[in-house]
Scaffold this active site. Sequence first.
Site, mmCIF file in Angstrom:
data_model
loop_
_atom_site.group_PDB
_atom_site.id
_atom_site.type_symbol
_atom_site.label_atom_id
_atom_site.label_comp_id
_atom_site.label_asym_id
_atom_site.label_seq_id
_atom_site.Cartn_x
_atom_site.Cartn_y
_atom_site.Cartn_z
ATOM 1 C CB ILE A 94 49.612 32.776 42.896
ATOM 2 C CG1 ILE A 94 48.919 32.941 41.535
ATOM 3 C CG2 ILE A 94 48.789 33.422 43.999
ATOM 4 C CD1 ILE A 94 48.789 34.391 41.082
ATOM 5 C CG ASN A 108 46.044 29.226 35.826
ATOM 6 O OD1 ASN A 108 46.196 30.301 35.254
ATOM 7 N ND2 ASN A 108 46.774 28.158 35.551
ATOM 8 C CG HIS A 110 47.969 24.802 32.002
ATOM 9 N ND1 HIS A 110 49.142 25.528 32.103
ATOM 10 C CD2 HIS A 110 48.300 23.628 31.403
ATOM 11 C CE1 HIS A 110 50.133 24.821 31.571
ATOM 12 N NE2 HIS A 110 49.658 23.672 31.143
#
Length: 208
Positions: A94, A108, A110
């Site tokens: 980003i 996000n 992960h």
Amino acid sequence: MLKIVVCVSGGGTNLQAILDAVDQNRITNVELLAVISNNRGTKALERAAAHHIPGLVISPRDFPDREAFNEAFTEKMCELGPDLVVLAGFLVKIPPRMVSLFSNRIVNIHPSLIPSFCGVGYYGLKVHEKVLERGVRVTGATVHFVNEGMDEGPIIAQKAVCVEEDDTPEVLQRRVMEQAEWILLPKAIDDIANGRIEVADNRVRNVG
Ligand code: GRF
């Protein structure tokens, strides 16, 4: 109503988990503005189209350099004006200006229990290959806010997943998706959309 833009790169199974959760009212109070993919012709874009959500492609390959891509990506995001940016299997870093403009408004997912198996080079199947190489017994997934670091922002939620004796990276990836990612990300979005998440001093508090 929380306005959301979802960023994707490939299969879009995390996007699909979000779409299904909205359809089943496990996510409420959201409006999906658009899906942005850094690759053309992805299954993720097909999933967006099937839900009548505008799909856009903004690819680094279409720009002379990364700086030009970052600028275009950030400008488009500002133009769309979401309250929350969701990275759902998005494999592009980003831009720093976007992180700063959308501070604690980018989440996000992960596929590991951060701070294990994360950071530069840890994405997709590679994460699960390293997990199996190391021989850990438990892995999982983490949903977190994005800051200027790689996978270093405030953690919103995590979910553990058992590693089985005969796991291959592909089998483990699928289990982590099914048992953790596809549960954590929709729940985090619903919590944020309904005011159950607060961030203070780089720590997340669930106030639900
Ligand atoms: C998968 O490796 C997943 O674990 C990670 O991103 C990759 C693709 O996800 N979050 P998706 O199917 O495109 O959502």
